[in-house]
Write an enzyme that holds these catalytic residues in place. Structure first.
Site, PDB file in Angstrom:
ATOM      1  N   LYS A  53      -7.991  -0.257   2.889  1.00  0.00           N
ATOM      2  CA  LYS A  53      -7.661  -0.340   4.312  1.00  0.00           C
ATOM      3  C   LYS A  53      -6.992  -1.685   4.614  1.00  0.00           C
ATOM      4  CE  LYS A  53     -10.711  -3.544   4.948  1.00  0.00           C
ATOM      5  NZ  LYS A  53     -10.223  -4.896   5.293  1.00  0.00           N
TER       6      LYS A  53
ATOM      7  N   HIS B 288       0.826  -1.214   0.000  1.00  0.00           N
ATOM      8  CA  HIS B 288       0.000   0.000   0.000  1.00  0.00           C
ATOM      9  C   HIS B 288       0.859   1.262   0.000  1.00  0.00           C
ATOM     10  CE1 HIS B 288      -4.004  -1.845   1.657  1.00  0.00           C
ATOM     11  NE2 HIS B 288      -3.688  -2.282   0.451  1.00  0.00           N
TER      12      HIS B 288
END
Length: 328
Positions: free
Chosen positions: A89, A71
């Site tokens: 997330k 990420h």
């Protein structure tokens, strides 16, 4: 970015009902998979790799659906290439990585937003408004949980691998944690936690107890062990009543929101429109208007710092601060 199984729900279907949204390109680790994915979901094209995707001149917003350990590095690359980023997330492996991504956003003048879709559903907005109205009195306690079996799939399931950011609380517990931090708007003043580990060393289950200013107590649990039925809930307790929110993770799939105060019990409306649809509308609208969003900036750091503190309290700090992987 990433031919992930979550992408059709998270971006592709919401984009199909949003005027002005165009599925421009997709990239995956395997170019052949990207080609097949692009054809199946009507992207204009597949790119050869992630680098080509972030470099493309005709892309405004990159959706980062890669494993957690990728990420931060690829969100930074996209920001440095002048793209806005919607990142799945949890946002990063730890708060240090998250701070680096936010610094890249500031330097590039682009925005990076955590794809915490449950925060954008009207049911969560109703819960927050009900608490703020004083309908259940001063807030005293929050209880949240998310249990669901996550099979190991012969060692290929990234949520079971330490090196990819695995662990029940990272993947599942971040939901009740994120919603609680959005509700309270603060970081905890005390953190306790204990975990049960898998054979690979990630948390199969983890329970955290958090203390907040003003005496608010929070208990959050997550588990991905064998034989678990889907169980997700948020209970918000005040001095004169409480709110129970069943399925805050995907409320459009059977969520229920009940307010109990004294002898009165009432159910609040939970729209069956997807929380991902509300999220994409909010993100694209904010990029057009410049309006701030609740899942960017300080909110990201608040959650990442709390995740770090929970894992440290459970004796698992090493899972959140592994050696940084190379781009690839």
């Amino acid at each position: 970015m990433g031919a992930a199984t979550i992408t059709p729900s998270a971006v592709i279907l919401p984009a199909s009902v949003r005027a002005g949204a165009v599925l421009q390109a997709v990239a995956a680790r395997d170019p052949a998979r990207a080609e097949a994915y692009a054809a199946r979901y009507a992207f204009k094209r597949a790119e050869a790799d992630y680098a080509a995707l972030v470099a493309a001149d005709d892309i405004d917003l990159v959706y980062n659906a890669l494993p957690i350990h990728l990420h931060a590095p690829w969100s930074r690359r996209a920001l440095e290439a002048g793209k806005h980023v919607l990142c799945e997330k949890p946002f990063a492996m730890n708060a240090v990585e998250a701070e680096g991504v936010l610094a890249a956003a500031r330097a590039s003048g682009r925005r990076v937003i955590e794809a915490f879709h449950a925060r954008y559903h009207p049911a969560m907005l109703s819960l927050m408004e009900t608490v703020a109205s004083g309908a259940i009195g001063a807030l005293r306690r929050v209880e949240g949980r998310f249990f669901i079996t996550v099979p190991e799939r012969d060692g290929a399931e990234i949520r079971h691998l330490p090196e990819t950011g695995g662990g029940a609380f990272m993947d599942l517990g971040c939901y009740p944690l994120g919603l609680t931090l959005q509700l309270l708007g603060a970081e905890p003043t005390s953190v306790e936690a204990e975990a049960v580990l898998t054979a690979r060393g990630v948390d199969e289950s983890l329970t955290a107890r958090l203390g907040f200013a003003g005496g608010v107590e929070v208990e959050l649990s997550a588990s991905m062990g064998k034989g678990l039925a889907f169980d997700a809930s948020l209970r918000v307790i005040g001095e004169t009543g409480e709110i129970r929110y069943w399925n805050p993770v995907v409320p459009h799939l059977g969520g229920r929101l009940t307010v109990m105060s004294g002898d009165a019990v009432r159910d609040l409306h939970v729209p069956r429109i997807s929380s991902y649809t509300y999220q994409l509308e909010a993100v694209l609208g904010a990029l057009e208007s410049g309006q701030a969003l609740p899942t960017e900036g300080e909110a990201i750091l608040r959650q990442q710092r709390t995740l770090d503190a929970i894992y440290a309290a459970a004796g698992l700090r090493h899972l959140r601060f592994p050696e940084s992987p190379p781009l690839g």
